[in-house]
Design an enzyme around this catalytic site. Structure first.
Site, PDB file in Angstrom:
ATOM      1  N   SER A  41       0.807  -1.221   0.000  1.00  0.00           N
ATOM      2  CA  SER A  41       0.000   0.000   0.000  1.00  0.00           C
ATOM      3  C   SER A  41       0.846   1.280   0.000  1.00  0.00           C
ATOM      4  CB  SER A  41      -0.965   0.005   1.189  1.00  0.00           C
ATOM      5  OG  SER A  41      -0.266  -0.184   2.395  1.00  0.00           O
ATOM      6  N   CYS A  70      -6.824  -6.532   0.691  1.00  0.00           N
ATOM      7  CA  CYS A  70      -5.546  -6.427   1.408  1.00  0.00           C
ATOM      8  C   CYS A  70      -4.951  -5.007   1.293  1.00  0.00           C
ATOM      9  CB  CYS A  70      -4.608  -7.522   0.927  1.00  0.00           C
ATOM     10  SG  CYS A  70      -3.438  -7.998   2.191  1.00  0.00           S
ATOM     11  N   ARG A  97      -1.723  -1.752   9.379  1.00  0.00           N
ATOM     12  CA  ARG A  97      -0.991  -2.558   8.399  1.00  0.00           C
ATOM     13  C   ARG A  97      -0.229  -3.691   9.090  1.00  0.00           C
ATOM     14  NH1 ARG A  97       3.301  -0.019   5.716  1.00  0.00           N
ATOM     15  NH2 ARG A  97       3.106  -1.674   4.172  1.00  0.00           N
ATOM     16  N   ILE A 128      -2.145 -12.459   3.886  1.00  0.00           N
ATOM     17  CA  ILE A 128      -0.713 -12.309   3.595  1.00  0.00           C
ATOM     18  C   ILE A 128      -0.258 -10.927   4.070  1.00  0.00           C
ATOM     19  CG2 ILE A 128       1.069 -12.297   1.804  1.00  0.00           C
ATOM     20  CD1 ILE A 128      -0.870 -13.952   0.068  1.00  0.00           C
ATOM     21  N   ARG A 129       0.451 -10.896   5.166  1.00  0.00           N
ATOM     22  CA  ARG A 129       0.803  -9.601   5.793  1.00  0.00           C
ATOM     23  C   ARG A 129      -0.409  -8.674   5.739  1.00  0.00           C
ATOM     24  NH1 ARG A 129       5.010  -6.671   3.327  1.00  0.00           N
ATOM     25  NH2 ARG A 129       5.440  -5.607   5.253  1.00  0.00           N
ATOM     26  N   HIS A 164      -7.213 -12.395   0.320  1.00  0.00           N
ATOM     27  CA  HIS A 164      -7.083 -12.500  -1.143  1.00  0.00           C
ATOM     28  C   HIS A 164      -8.023 -13.571  -1.700  1.00  0.00           C
ATOM     29  CE1 HIS A 164      -3.344 -10.171  -1.900  1.00  0.00           C
ATOM     30  NE2 HIS A 164      -3.136 -10.404  -0.620  1.00  0.00           N
ATOM     31  N   GLU A 166      -8.975 -13.999  -4.667  1.00  0.00           N
ATOM     32  CA  GLU A 166      -8.522 -14.405  -6.015  1.00  0.00           C
ATOM     33  C   GLU A 166      -7.484 -15.530  -5.956  1.00  0.00           C
ATOM     34  OE1 GLU A 166      -7.503 -11.828  -4.364  1.00  0.00           O
ATOM     35  OE2 GLU A 166      -5.359 -11.542  -4.726  1.00  0.00           O
TER      36      GLU A 166
HETATM   37  N1  GLN Z   1       1.376  -5.601   3.847  1.00  0.00           N
HETATM   38  C1  GLN Z   1       0.854  -4.984   2.660  1.00  0.00           C
HETATM   39  C2  GLN Z   1       0.590  -3.516   2.891  1.00  0.00           C
HETATM   40  O1  GLN Z   1       0.579  -3.082   3.983  1.00  0.00           O
HETATM   41  C3  GLN Z   1      -0.435  -5.653   2.221  1.00  0.00           C
HETATM   42  C4  GLN Z   1      -0.161  -7.068   1.803  1.00  0.00           C
HETATM   43  C5  GLN Z   1      -1.070  -7.603   0.768  1.00  0.00           C
HETATM   44  O2  GLN Z   1      -1.707  -6.849   0.015  1.00  0.00           O
HETATM   45  N2  GLN Z   1      -1.124  -8.899   0.681  1.00  0.00           N
HETATM   46  O3  GLN Z   1       0.399  -2.780   1.962  1.00  0.00           O
END
Ligand code: GLN
Length: 195
Positions: A41, A70, A97, A128-129, A164, A166
């Site tokens: 992001s 995300c 985040r 994912i994060r 996610h 997708e």
């Molecule tokens: N950690 C990413 C962020 O803060 C987001 C991760 C993702 O889109 N899978 O932008």
């Protein structure tokens, strides 16, 4: 411009909906709705400013459906704890985040989602994060929660997901926002929520 956009095109193609990448302002004239994908992001925020897309996207979002997954969810939030991200403020939520841990702690969970009153479905939820939704304002409908926090929120024509869909071939969220023929299209759900 950045991130995991190509699998979203695959979802649209499965649904028989045309999709194109959005890179410059005039691309927005060609579409009826927007997906802001996962990615990074802070990088996306910089690129959006560099390519002068901030105002055009805010204006586009006033009367078109926008879905963020995300990093895309982070960009849609009203409040982001990381000031390097300039978000659009489409969703009245606060996000943190990377609040589910580092990349190696990424996981696929099973979460029960509610689409209106009639449909509940358990779906794979790959974080994912991922950002954590730490606060929701009025008019935010929570479609699913994991570990005590919302992971899918709907507000009018805005849909935000911490995960996610997708990656697991899940099409229903795209249908909710972009497929008027679907029973769970957001305009149909709206009546359910209003009732
Ligand atoms: N950690 C990413 C962020 O803060 C987001 C991760 C993702 O889109 N899978 O932008």
């Amino acid at each position: 411009m950045q991130g995991n956009f190509s699998l979203h095109h695959d979802v649209f193609s499965r649904l028989g909906i045309d999709s194109i990448p959005i890179k410059v302002q005039s691309d927005l004239d060609l579409i009826d709705g927007l997906v802001i994908p996962g990615g990074e992001s802070t990088t996306m925020s910089l690129l959006i400013n560099t390519f002068r897309l901030r105002e055009p996207i805010i204006n586009f979002g006033k009367d078109h459906p926008v879905m963020g997954t995300c990093a895309g969810l982070i960009l849609m939030a009203k409040e982001v704890q990381d000031k390097r991200v300039q978000s659009f403020g489409f969703l009245d939520i606060s996000v943190e985040r990377n609040a589910y841990g580092r990349q190696i702690k990424s996981s696929t969970e099973k979460v029960l989602y509610h689409f209106g009153l009639n449909k509940k479905v358990e779906l794979k939820t790959t974080l994912i994060r991922a950002p954590k939704i730490s606060n929701v304002g009025e008019g935010i409908h929570i479609l699913g929660e994991f570990d005590g926090s919302p992971v899918a929120v709907l507000s009018g024509h805005y849909l935000g997901l911490s995960f996610h869909p997708e990656l697991n071939n899940i099409d229903i969220f795209h249908q909710v926002l972009f497929d008027p023929n679907c029973e769970y299209y957001y305009k149909n759900l709206k009546q359910t929520y209003a009732a």
